[in-house]
Design a protein around this motif. Structure first.
Motif, PDB file in Angstrom:
ATOM      1  N   GLU A  49     -21.482  45.120  18.313  1.00  0.00           N
ATOM      2  CA  GLU A  49     -20.641  46.252  17.919  1.00  0.00           C
ATOM      3  C   GLU A  49     -19.380  46.323  18.765  1.00  0.00           C
ATOM      4  O   GLU A  49     -18.311  46.698  18.261  1.00  0.00           O
ATOM      5  CB  GLU A  49     -21.424  47.566  18.046  1.00  0.00           C
ATOM      6  CG  GLU A  49     -22.482  47.782  16.980  1.00  0.00           C
ATOM      7  CD  GLU A  49     -23.069  49.190  17.036  1.00  0.00           C
ATOM      8  OE1 GLU A  49     -23.540  49.676  15.993  1.00  0.00           O
ATOM      9  OE2 GLU A  49     -23.072  49.798  18.138  1.00  0.00           O
ATOM     10  N   CYS A  64     -30.081  48.081  16.018  1.00  0.00           N
ATOM     11  CA  CYS A  64     -29.967  49.254  16.907  1.00  0.00           C
ATOM     12  C   CYS A  64     -29.308  50.436  16.221  1.00  0.00           C
ATOM     13  O   CYS A  64     -29.517  51.570  16.625  1.00  0.00           O
ATOM     14  CB  CYS A  64     -29.168  48.886  18.154  1.00  0.00           C
ATOM     15  SG  CYS A  64     -30.002  47.661  19.165  1.00  0.00           S
ATOM     16  N   THR A  65     -28.490  50.186  15.208  1.00  0.00           N
ATOM     17  CA  THR A  65     -27.755  51.271  14.559  1.00  0.00           C
ATOM     18  C   THR A  65     -27.791  51.093  13.045  1.00  0.00           C
ATOM     19  O   THR A  65     -27.976  49.985  12.528  1.00  0.00           O
ATOM     20  CB  THR A  65     -26.274  51.289  14.998  1.00  0.00           C
ATOM     21  OG1 THR A  65     -25.609  50.127  14.496  1.00  0.00           O
ATOM     22  CG2 THR A  65     -26.156  51.325  16.516  1.00  0.00           C
ATOM     23  N   GLY A 119     -31.740  46.712  29.379  1.00  0.00           N
ATOM     24  CA  GLY A 119     -32.672  46.667  28.251  1.00  0.00           C
ATOM     25  C   GLY A 119     -32.483  47.838  27.300  1.00  0.00           C
ATOM     26  O   GLY A 119     -32.784  47.728  26.112  1.00  0.00           O
ATOM     27  N   TYR A 120     -32.013  48.981  27.798  1.00  0.00           N
ATOM     28  CA  TYR A 120     -31.663  50.088  26.900  1.00  0.00           C
ATOM     29  C   TYR A 120     -30.446  49.641  26.091  1.00  0.00           C
ATOM     30  O   TYR A 120     -29.523  49.042  26.641  1.00  0.00           O
ATOM     31  CB  TYR A 120     -31.329  51.349  27.714  1.00  0.00           C
ATOM     32  CG  TYR A 120     -31.077  52.569  26.850  1.00  0.00           C
ATOM     33  CD1 TYR A 120     -32.097  53.454  26.543  1.00  0.00           C
ATOM     34  CD2 TYR A 120     -29.815  52.819  26.319  1.00  0.00           C
ATOM     35  CE1 TYR A 120     -31.875  54.562  25.736  1.00  0.00           C
ATOM     36  CE2 TYR A 120     -29.579  53.912  25.506  1.00  0.00           C
ATOM     37  CZ  TYR A 120     -30.608  54.783  25.215  1.00  0.00           C
ATOM     38  OH  TYR A 120     -30.387  55.867  24.415  1.00  0.00           O
ATOM     39  N   PRO A 121     -30.416  49.941  24.767  1.00  0.00           N
ATOM     40  CA  PRO A 121     -29.293  49.474  23.935  1.00  0.00           C
ATOM     41  C   PRO A 121     -27.981  50.180  24.294  1.00  0.00           C
ATOM     42  O   PRO A 121     -27.697  51.272  23.830  1.00  0.00           O
ATOM     43  CB  PRO A 121     -29.750  49.836  22.510  1.00  0.00           C
ATOM     44  CG  PRO A 121     -31.247  49.984  22.600  1.00  0.00           C
ATOM     45  CD  PRO A 121     -31.495  50.540  23.975  1.00  0.00           C
ATOM     46  N   PHE A 166     -31.361  43.829  21.416  1.00  0.00           N
ATOM     47  CA  PHE A 166     -32.134  45.048  21.680  1.00  0.00           C
ATOM     48  C   PHE A 166     -32.966  45.476  20.465  1.00  0.00           C
ATOM     49  O   PHE A 166     -33.869  46.301  20.583  1.00  0.00           O
ATOM     50  CB  PHE A 166     -31.197  46.207  22.039  1.00  0.00           C
ATOM     51  CG  PHE A 166     -30.255  45.938  23.179  1.00  0.00           C
ATOM     52  CD1 PHE A 166     -30.723  45.478  24.395  1.00  0.00           C
ATOM     53  CD2 PHE A 166     -28.884  46.165  23.043  1.00  0.00           C
ATOM     54  CE1 PHE A 166     -29.850  45.253  25.456  1.00  0.00           C
ATOM     55  CE2 PHE A 166     -28.008  45.950  24.088  1.00  0.00           C
ATOM     56  CZ  PHE A 166     -28.487  45.487  25.305  1.00  0.00           C
ATOM     57  N   PHE A 171     -25.296  56.720  18.392  1.00  0.00           N
ATOM     58  CA  PHE A 171     -26.070  56.580  19.624  1.00  0.00           C
ATOM     59  C   PHE A 171     -25.202  56.121  20.803  1.00  0.00           C
ATOM     60  O   PHE A 171     -25.609  56.213  21.957  1.00  0.00           O
ATOM     61  CB  PHE A 171     -27.198  55.560  19.442  1.00  0.00           C
ATOM     62  CG  PHE A 171     -28.115  55.828  18.278  1.00  0.00           C
ATOM     63  CD1 PHE A 171     -28.722  57.056  18.117  1.00  0.00           C
ATOM     64  CD2 PHE A 171     -28.386  54.825  17.350  1.00  0.00           C
ATOM     65  CE1 PHE A 171     -29.582  57.286  17.049  1.00  0.00           C
ATOM     66  CE2 PHE A 171     -29.250  55.037  16.298  1.00  0.00           C
ATOM     67  CZ  PHE A 171     -29.853  56.274  16.137  1.00  0.00           C
ATOM     68  N   ASN A 198     -19.852  56.523  17.211  1.00  0.00           N
ATOM     69  CA  ASN A 198     -21.056  55.706  17.163  1.00  0.00           C
ATOM     70  C   ASN A 198     -22.198  56.648  17.523  1.00  0.00           C
ATOM     71  O   ASN A 198     -22.271  57.131  18.659  1.00  0.00           O
ATOM     72  CB  ASN A 198     -20.922  54.557  18.168  1.00  0.00           C
ATOM     73  CG  ASN A 198     -22.071  53.575  18.096  1.00  0.00           C
ATOM     74  OD1 ASN A 198     -23.229  53.976  18.138  1.00  0.00           O
ATOM     75  ND2 ASN A 198     -21.758  52.300  17.999  1.00  0.00           N
ATOM     76  N   PRO A 220     -31.647  54.404  20.284  1.00  0.00           N
ATOM     77  CA  PRO A 220     -30.918  53.572  19.323  1.00  0.00           C
ATOM     78  C   PRO A 220     -31.840  52.592  18.584  1.00  0.00           C
ATOM     79  O   PRO A 220     -32.124  51.500  19.072  1.00  0.00           O
ATOM     80  CB  PRO A 220     -29.900  52.826  20.204  1.00  0.00           C
ATOM     81  CG  PRO A 220     -29.789  53.654  21.449  1.00  0.00           C
ATOM     82  CD  PRO A 220     -31.168  54.223  21.658  1.00  0.00           C
ATOM     83  N   LEU A 221     -32.306  53.021  17.456  1.00  0.00           N
ATOM     84  CA  LEU A 221     -33.272  52.258  16.661  1.00  0.00           C
ATOM     85  C   LEU A 221     -32.893  52.412  15.194  1.00  0.00           C
ATOM     86  O   LEU A 221     -32.679  53.516  14.707  1.00  0.00           O
ATOM     87  CB  LEU A 221     -34.680  52.807  16.921  1.00  0.00           C
ATOM     88  CG  LEU A 221     -35.806  52.318  16.009  1.00  0.00           C
ATOM     89  CD1 LEU A 221     -35.936  50.802  16.046  1.00  0.00           C
ATOM     90  CD2 LEU A 221     -37.130  52.966  16.431  1.00  0.00           C
ATOM     91  N   THR A 280     -22.871  40.976  13.633  1.00  0.00           N
ATOM     92  CA  THR A 280     -22.305  41.676  12.479  1.00  0.00           C
ATOM     93  C   THR A 280     -21.600  40.634  11.611  1.00  0.00           C
ATOM     94  O   THR A 280     -21.360  39.505  12.054  1.00  0.00           O
ATOM     95  CB  THR A 280     -21.287  42.745  12.902  1.00  0.00           C
ATOM     96  OG1 THR A 280     -20.185  42.089  13.544  1.00  0.00           O
ATOM     97  CG2 THR A 280     -21.916  43.755  13.849  1.00  0.00           C
ATOM     98  N   GLU A 333     -25.308  48.557  11.909  1.00  0.00           N
ATOM     99  CA  GLU A 333     -25.794  47.179  11.959  1.00  0.00           C
ATOM    100  C   GLU A 333     -26.737  46.873  10.798  1.00  0.00           C
ATOM    101  O   GLU A 333     -26.751  45.753  10.276  1.00  0.00           O
ATOM    102  CB  GLU A 333     -26.517  46.909  13.287  1.00  0.00           C
ATOM    103  CG  GLU A 333     -25.599  46.790  14.483  1.00  0.00           C
ATOM    104  CD  GLU A 333     -26.335  46.318  15.738  1.00  0.00           C
ATOM    105  OE1 GLU A 333     -25.692  45.720  16.611  1.00  0.00           O
ATOM    106  OE2 GLU A 333     -27.563  46.563  15.851  1.00  0.00           O
ATOM    107  N   ASN A 357     -24.462  58.148  24.207  1.00  0.00           N
ATOM    108  CA  ASN A 357     -25.267  59.375  24.247  1.00  0.00           C
ATOM    109  C   ASN A 357     -25.699  59.649  25.694  1.00  0.00           C
ATOM    110  O   ASN A 357     -25.552  58.803  26.580  1.00  0.00           O
ATOM    111  CB  ASN A 357     -26.471  59.272  23.289  1.00  0.00           C
ATOM    112  CG  ASN A 357     -27.600  58.435  23.839  1.00  0.00           C
ATOM    113  OD1 ASN A 357     -28.341  58.853  24.721  1.00  0.00           O
ATOM    114  ND2 ASN A 357     -27.725  57.215  23.340  1.00  0.00           N
ATOM    115  N   CYS A 392     -23.661  50.439  20.955  1.00  0.00           N
ATOM    116  CA  CYS A 392     -25.061  50.165  21.303  1.00  0.00           C
ATOM    117  C   CYS A 392     -25.303  48.694  21.605  1.00  0.00           C
ATOM    118  O   CYS A 392     -26.241  48.357  22.315  1.00  0.00           O
ATOM    119  CB  CYS A 392     -25.979  50.621  20.175  1.00  0.00           C
ATOM    120  SG  CYS A 392     -25.935  52.407  19.931  1.00  0.00           S
ATOM    121  N   THR A 393     -24.496  47.806  21.019  1.00  0.00           N
ATOM    122  CA  THR A 393     -24.729  46.372  21.197  1.00  0.00           C
ATOM    123  C   THR A 393     -23.405  45.652  21.468  1.00  0.00           C
ATOM    124  O   THR A 393     -22.326  46.141  21.102  1.00  0.00           O
ATOM    125  CB  THR A 393     -25.358  45.752  19.933  1.00  0.00           C
ATOM    126  OG1 THR A 393     -24.401  45.784  18.859  1.00  0.00           O
ATOM    127  CG2 THR A 393     -26.613  46.506  19.504  1.00  0.00           C
TER     128      THR A 393
END
Lengths: 438, 438
Positions: A128, B124-125, A288-290, B314, A314, A312, B290-291, A157, B128, A317, A124-125
């Motif tokens: 990560e 986001c996860t 902008g979407y993660p 994000f 999300f 993971n 992803p939140l 992280t 995290e 997905n 997602c990031t």
């Protein structure tokens, strides 16, 4: 070089010229979000809408965005929003069921890489992605040592923050993290290519003296937080060879330069004539979407994949895949890489031309629409003047920030649809602001 | 107890009864995504659409979802999709500009917590969030020691994977990670509450013997991957007191049980009559967007916040905030917590009633719509029979999986709009499948 101990371009709570409404918002932030959050600028900006290269405040005033590289194909791009909404209304599950979407996207993405880079894993990031790269590199090499540049940023992280010297002295580098000077001409008078490779090799020697084996050299291929260091093309190849000769892997962190921003190439590493072992992707990947990921040579993941699995929730997905594909479509269909090349060259030329009339403008370092511009006073880099210019531009409704270990350079990386007219507005405004500051 | 060394309910490449099209998809996955990805089931499921508690394959056949707790308010919920699309078309920037959205969401979310939990930070996860919690706990306590249950899952970053024993022996526990037996009656014959607190205290003793100071006890408050252990209510309070007495913090990992799933309470920790130092949130928080986040008592973040900053590109962006708010609206407006309570109780009763006719059904452990059901053969837990039932249910188009260190329990956690009619279908089908397996 002086290291900045606090965040560049951060708002000081209680300062600035905020409206009563904005001051109330800032106070609500402190109460709800706590002490670790920061706002930009002496007077923070309150935004309510975005479109293309512009952001808008509550009064409808437009700000020209020359800073945000996440909304890379333009703020709120309708094709990306539509792809997201359509897929989110259809199916939004994870990667443990079969689905065509993740494969259509993965194959389209991998086709943008040299043949050896054959797998992609989704996160997602960017944090990560770099964190996963470290886990994989440890399994592949049997080592733990990591080499980073001395004002690098690679994530938040625990493991990647310890690899991110730009966060400042509050976060100690990890015990197996070995910083080397950033690849600037000033740091390597003998030449950046040879010097940076030597520094990597020396770092491996320092590891060996402590009984640590090398796992990874990680480099943001535009060296954004180190001050933007794109040239000379090819300088990274000897450093990548050096870490490999010592048994480590080379990870190209494309979270900042990737997806066409550097203009002449789609990925920053391609300017250096090398093929990384792993490539991490992030910020602009989903506009902008993660969405982030890690592209790998199969040999790097063989050991990890034989023993461990990766999931993971999300990451990858169905919505993420649809968004990622739409971003690639827009970059291609709107010629955004070519635009970054053309407008980026004009941007660098414009800054250099302006420098003939303003002694404050020092070196311009640029690749496409990623630029670093040193700000001087009396011929010496001046972080305070840089901060004044950043805030003066904000008052003129142009969004920008600073970079470099001492914060003595403007950091310029607008959304990729940035036009020649947008550039003209930027240069005209900078000219005016410099004249006032002179 | 036997520890599973491979993933529960994983597809074996080349096996199963896949259609030629699905087999081609599975092969494309291996080529593009590499060896660390896994599919569910002996014969993977190929999904193309989701709505409410159902997922649909390419032929339009409906699968009843009793497994996916991410799409918690229902797959593709129109209010959530609409909030996402509207905000993504309006503004999608980060937390360094002022914006009302993140504050409206943060304040609404914090109002669902006891007063002491006054700050929230967005990621986001869930990985995290737990990773950030560890960084904050280290700063707050000066310690590094972490206590986890012995089949816990807390994330996939390097730091959180080392705290996740359920990933299996391929990932070694971190040097400062101390596992304790999960809070089951079998593990603590003297009583779970006293026994688990004693285990935490003993783990602190083991740390002390190695010169390690405690930072954190982290507990998924439903103990999902340990096999689902909700009872007796209140059993976690003495363990939280024990870690605090030794100078560490108590982190409630609500990624699985949070947001109303346990029925009687909104958060899993509330069943235990305690107020955690920190609470991590994830999966259902954005219904698939992803939140994730970390809710904190201000004292825990004071030290970290004074020295360091936190920025997640994000995390907490304007779209994430709009989505999170819509999820809270739907839970409230559709009475989903109350539904989880009502249908969850009927679910547990239904399973216990079925057990009178099927010797395969052992203990039922449940809180709301989070259930663990032990599967027996000849009175002993039987992982192989559990796997057969999971795959037999999949053939009957009911999606489910297994849990526990040996994989001897069904893991049941459907989307929260699960109805009494859905429950009837599940129980009728399970009855049929058990009769065939008898």
């Amino acid at each position: 070089m002086t290291r900045q101990t606090t965040m560049l371009n951060a708002y000081t709570p209680g300062a600035g010229h905020l409206s009563p409404e904005d001051r109330a918002l800032a106070e609500r932030r402190s109460r709800a979000l706590g002490p670790a959050y920061r706002l930009f600028y002496e007077t923070p900006v309150h935004l309510v809408r975005g479109e293309g290269v512009h952001l808008y405040d509550r009064e409808g005033k437009a700000y020209l965005d020359t800073y945000n590289n996440v909304a890379s194909v333009g703020h709120c791009h309708p094709r990306v929003v539509e792809a997201m909404a359509r897929q989110a209304a259809t199916l939004a599950t994870h990667t443990r069921y079969l689905h065509e979407g993740i494969l259509a996207y993965a194959e389209r993405l991998l086709a943008l890489f040299p043949a050896g880079l054959a797998h992609v894993m989704f996160t997602c990031t960017g944090s990560e992605a770099n964190d996963l790269a470290l886990r994989i590199a440890r399994a592949c090499t049997g080592g733990t040592g990591v080499i980073v540049t001395d004002n690098a940023y690679h994530g938040v992280t625990l493991a990647t923050a310890e690899m991110s010297m730009s966060i400042g002295p509050a976060v100690a580098p990890g015990p197996a993290v070995f910083p080397v000077p950033a690849p600037s001409a000033a740091n390597y008078p003998e030449g950046v290519a040879a010097g940076f490779a030597r520094a990597v090799n020396d770092a491996c020697d320092r590891m060996a003296a402590q009984g640590i084996r090398p796992a990874l050299l990680i480099a943001d291929t535009i060296f954004s937080s180190d001050g933007v260091h794109p040239d000379p093309e090819g300088f990274l190849a000897p450093a990548a060879a050096a870490i490999r000769a010592r048994g480590g892997l080379f990870l190209a962190d494309e979270v900042q330069p990737g997806f066409g921003r550097t203009g002449s190439r789609f990925w920053g590493f391609q300017r250096h004539g090398l093929v990384p072992d792993m490539v991490s992707l992030g910020k602009p990947m989903g506009n902008g979407y993660p969405l982030a990921g890690l592209v790998l040579q199969p040999g790097t993941i063989a050991e990890f994949g034989a023993k461990a699995r990766y999931f993971n929730t999300f990451g990858g997905n169905a919505v993420a895949a649809a968004v990622g594909l739409a971003v690639l479509d827009v970059i291609r269909d709107e010629g955004l890489q070519e635009n970054a090349d053309r407008v980026g060259r004009a941007f660098a030329e414009g800054l250099r031309a302006l420098a003939s009339r303003h002694e404050a403008l020092g070196e311009t370092r640029a690749a496409g629409l990623f630029l670093g511009q040193t700000i001087l006073s009396d011929g010496r880099p001046d972080p305070a003047r840089t901060a004044r210019l950043v805030n003066a531009l904000r008052e003129e409704r142009i969004l920008i920030s600073s970079t470099g270990p001492a914060g003595d350079s403007l950091k310029i990386r607008p959304p990729l649809p940035f036009s020649m007219a947008n550039l003209d507005q930027f240069l005209t405004t900078l000219d005016k602001v410099l004249a006032r500051d002179g």
